[in-house]
Design a protein around this motif. Structure first.
Motif, PDB file in Angstrom:
ATOM      1  N   TYR A 274       0.851  -1.181   0.000  1.00 11.93           N
ATOM      2  CA  TYR A 274       0.000   0.000   0.000  1.00 11.93           C
ATOM      3  C   TYR A 274       0.889   1.234   0.000  1.00 11.93           C
ATOM      4  CZ  TYR A 274      -3.904  -2.991   1.344  1.00 11.93           C
ATOM      5  OH  TYR A 274      -4.868  -3.968   1.370  1.00 11.93           O
TER       6      TYR A 274
ATOM      7  N   GLY B 292      -5.602   8.150   3.123  1.00  8.58           N
ATOM      8  CA  GLY B 292      -5.778   6.754   3.501  1.00  8.58           C
ATOM      9  C   GLY B 292      -4.794   5.867   2.779  1.00  8.58           C
TER      10      GLY B 292
ATOM     11  N   GLY C 281       4.074  -3.882   8.316  1.00  8.91           N
ATOM     12  CA  GLY C 281       5.418  -3.458   8.660  1.00  8.91           C
ATOM     13  C   GLY C 281       5.410  -1.984   9.029  1.00  8.91           C
ATOM     14  N   GLN C 282       6.594  -1.469   9.399  1.00  6.55           N
ATOM     15  CA  GLN C 282       6.705  -0.075   9.831  1.00  6.55           C
ATOM     16  C   GLN C 282       6.761   0.891   8.650  1.00  6.55           C
ATOM     17  OE1 GLN C 282       6.549   1.219  13.007  1.00  6.55           O
ATOM     18  NE2 GLN C 282       5.880  -0.871  13.453  1.00  6.55           N
TER      19      GLN C 282
ATOM     20  N   LEU D 285     -12.307  -5.279   8.606  1.00  4.26           N
ATOM     21  CA  LEU D 285     -11.273  -5.148   9.618  1.00  4.26           C
ATOM     22  C   LEU D 285     -11.137  -3.695  10.062  1.00  4.26           C
ATOM     23  CD1 LEU D 285     -10.185  -7.285   7.198  1.00  4.26           C
ATOM     24  CD2 LEU D 285      -8.412  -7.635   8.899  1.00  4.26           C
TER      25      LEU D 285
ATOM     26  N   TYR E 113      -8.442  -1.033  12.040  1.00  4.17           N
ATOM     27  CA  TYR E 113      -7.054  -0.817  12.448  1.00  4.17           C
ATOM     28  C   TYR E 113      -6.929   0.541  13.118  1.00  4.17           C
ATOM     29  CZ  TYR E 113      -5.412  -4.697   9.499  1.00  4.17           C
ATOM     30  OH  TYR E 113      -5.185  -5.925   8.933  1.00  4.17           O
TER      31      TYR E 113
ATOM     32  N   GLN F  79      -4.008   3.513  13.638  1.00  2.00           N
ATOM     33  CA  GLN F  79      -2.716   3.961  13.130  1.00  2.00           C
ATOM     34  C   GLN F  79      -2.267   5.198  13.904  1.00  2.00           C
ATOM     35  OE1 GLN F  79      -2.516   5.273   9.018  1.00  2.00           O
ATOM     36  NE2 GLN F  79      -0.407   4.549   8.830  1.00  2.00           N
TER      37      GLN F  79
ATOM     38  N   LYS G 296       3.409   5.001  11.948  1.00  2.00           N
ATOM     39  CA  LYS G 296       3.466   4.478  10.592  1.00  2.00           C
ATOM     40  C   LYS G 296       2.579   3.260  10.417  1.00  2.00           C
ATOM     41  CE  LYS G 296       8.054   5.721   8.835  1.00  2.00           C
ATOM     42  NZ  LYS G 296       9.356   5.125   8.416  1.00  2.00           N
ATOM     43  N   ALA G 297       2.836   2.208  11.201  1.00  2.00           N
ATOM     44  CA  ALA G 297       2.192   0.926  10.926  1.00  2.00           C
ATOM     45  C   ALA G 297       0.821   0.833  11.571  1.00  2.00           C
ATOM     46  CB  ALA G 297       3.072  -0.214  11.437  1.00  2.00           C
ATOM     47  N   PRO G 298      -0.236   0.582  10.802  1.00  3.09           N
ATOM     48  CA  PRO G 298      -1.546   0.312  11.403  1.00  3.09           C
ATOM     49  C   PRO G 298      -1.487  -0.960  12.242  1.00  3.09           C
ATOM     50  CG  PRO G 298      -1.752   0.769   9.040  1.00  3.09           C
ATOM     51  CD  PRO G 298      -0.290   0.587   9.330  1.00  3.09           C
TER      52      PRO G 298
ATOM     53  N   PHE H 126      -3.734  -3.948  14.201  1.00  6.01           N
ATOM     54  CA  PHE H 126      -5.012  -4.622  14.059  1.00  6.01           C
ATOM     55  C   PHE H 126      -5.858  -4.485  15.320  1.00  6.01           C
ATOM     56  CE2 PHE H 126      -7.965  -7.762  12.704  1.00  6.01           C
ATOM     57  CZ  PHE H 126      -8.211  -8.580  13.782  1.00  6.01           C
TER      58      PHE H 126
ATOM     59  N   MET I 244     -11.554  -8.095  13.513  1.00  7.63           N
ATOM     60  CA  MET I 244     -12.026  -8.583  12.231  1.00  7.63           C
ATOM     61  C   MET I 244     -13.438  -9.103  12.408  1.00  7.63           C
ATOM     62  SD  MET I 244     -10.400 -11.309   9.552  1.00  7.63           S
ATOM     63  CE  MET I 244     -10.649 -12.788  10.524  1.00  7.63           C
TER      64      MET I 244
ATOM     65  N   LEU J 124      -8.695   3.119  10.822  1.00 11.43           N
ATOM     66  CA  LEU J 124      -8.872   2.684   9.439  1.00 11.43           C
ATOM     67  C   LEU J 124      -9.799   1.474   9.384  1.00 11.43           C
ATOM     68  CD1 LEU J 124      -5.127   2.853   8.408  1.00 11.43           C
ATOM     69  CD2 LEU J 124      -6.919   4.313   7.490  1.00 11.43           C
TER      70      LEU J 124
ATOM     71  N   LEU K 293      -7.561  -6.477   0.216  1.00 15.37           N
ATOM     72  CA  LEU K 293      -8.047  -5.602   1.277  1.00 15.37           C
ATOM     73  C   LEU K 293      -8.131  -4.170   0.759  1.00 15.37           C
ATOM     74  CD1 LEU K 293      -6.173  -6.712   4.526  1.00 15.37           C
ATOM     75  CD2 LEU K 293      -8.569  -7.048   3.953  1.00 15.37           C
ATOM     76  N   THR K 294      -9.329  -3.600   0.810  1.00 15.95           N
ATOM     77  CA  THR K 294      -9.524  -2.218   0.381  1.00 15.95           C
ATOM     78  C   THR K 294      -9.763  -1.370   1.623  1.00 15.95           C
ATOM     79  OG1 THR K 294     -10.499  -2.943  -1.710  1.00 15.95           O
ATOM     80  CG2 THR K 294     -10.914  -0.670  -1.033  1.00 15.95           C
ATOM     81  N   PHE K 295      -8.995  -0.282   1.753  1.00 13.06           N
ATOM     82  CA  PHE K 295      -9.076   0.578   2.922  1.00 13.06           C
ATOM     83  C   PHE K 295      -9.867   1.841   2.633  1.00 13.06           C
ATOM     84  CE2 PHE K 295      -6.306  -0.970   6.310  1.00 13.06           C
ATOM     85  CZ  PHE K 295      -5.669  -2.019   5.674  1.00 13.06           C
ATOM     86  N   GLY K 296     -10.516   2.353   3.675  1.00 14.48           N
ATOM     87  CA  GLY K 296     -11.095   3.683   3.619  1.00 14.48           C
ATOM     88  C   GLY K 296     -10.026   4.729   3.926  1.00 14.48           C
ATOM     89  N   LYS K 297     -10.402   6.005   3.878  1.00 16.23           N
ATOM     90  CA  LYS K 297      -9.439   7.084   4.110  1.00 16.23           C
ATOM     91  C   LYS K 297      -9.138   7.286   5.593  1.00 16.23           C
ATOM     92  CE  LYS K 297     -10.388   9.701  -0.093  1.00 16.23           C
ATOM     93  NZ  LYS K 297      -9.188   9.176  -0.743  1.00 16.23           N
TER      94      LYS K 297
END
Lengths: 116, 110
Positions: A35, A42, A108-109, B34, B36, B38, B41-43, B45, B48, B88, B98-102
């Motif tokens: 991503y 997003g 990952g980060q 799902l 998340y 954030q 950086k990393a979302p 979990f 689910m 998220l 996997l499609t994410f929202g904003k």
């Protein structure tokens, strides 16, 4: 490994240069996702791997972007002739994959790419 | 094309308030939804939800999936400053993409 590992964590490159971003997924995870996240935005889907094959490459923004995965493990995302609009955080995630049912993806980060 | 829409885009509350974040989706061959969190950086979990598990709870956080309305909510009760983050929502569809929202930017003020 214990988690998804990405390298480098930060990359500054000159416009026009090629860059390679690496993702090492959790051991045993067959699904791998890339991503991109621009500032305040997003997550933009780029590409998804199941094993070594990529059923969905629809998110790659242009033919300057490519990705591969070998041995069902490490993946590299390559951006050729980088442009300033490529500046973003590139996130990789992995999950157990379709042969193990629905499972959450772990991230990952990220790699923060800055094109100057 | 799969689509995920989150609302509100941002929210500012005071510690102790309860918040509800929304996620609606259009996806081919829905498999899972799902949530998340954030912070940097990393979302990370949170939950689910699937057809066989439409409600989840962990401490002050809970989530419900409404398959009829194609939506989900994430509730956070007794908010704390540490809850400040981007939340998220992602939906798993065909081919496990996997499609994410904003995202929703939540700010909890002391």
């Amino acid at each position: 490994g214990a988690g998804v590992s990405q390298s480098p964590s930060n990359k500054v490159t000159e416009k026009g240069k090629d860059v390679e971003l690496r993702c090492d997924p959790i051991s045993g995870h067959t699904a791998l996702y890339w991503y991109r996240q621009s500032l305040g935005q997003g997550l933009e889907f780029l590409i998804y791997f199941q094993g070594n094959s990529a059923p969905d490459k629809s998110g790659l923004p242009s033919d300057r972007f490519s990705a591969e995965r070998t041995g069902g493990s490490v993946s590299t995302l390559t951006i050729q002739r980088t442009q300033q609009e490529d500046s973003a955080v590139y996130l990789c995630a992995s999950s157990l994959g379709s042969d193990r049912g629905d499972t959450e993806a772990f991230f990952g980060q990220g790699t923060r790419l800055t094109v100057v | 094309e799969d689509k995920v829409v989150q609302s509100p885009l941002s929210l500012v509350v005071h510690e102790g308030d309860t918040v509800t974040l929304n996620c609606s989706y259009e996806v081919t061959n829905f498999r899972s939804l799902l949530w998340y969190k954030q912070e940097k950086k990393a979302p990370t979990f949170l939950f689910m939800l699937t057809s066989s598990g439409i409600e989840k709870k962990s401490g002050r956080l809970s989530s419900i999936l409404d398959k009829k309305e194609l939506s989900s909510i994430l509730n956070i009760t007794a908010t704390q400053t540490g809850d400040s983050a981007i939340y998220l929502c992602a939906v798993g569809g065909s081919n496990y993409k996997l499609t994410f929202g904003k995202g929703t930017l939540l700010t909890v003020n002391p």
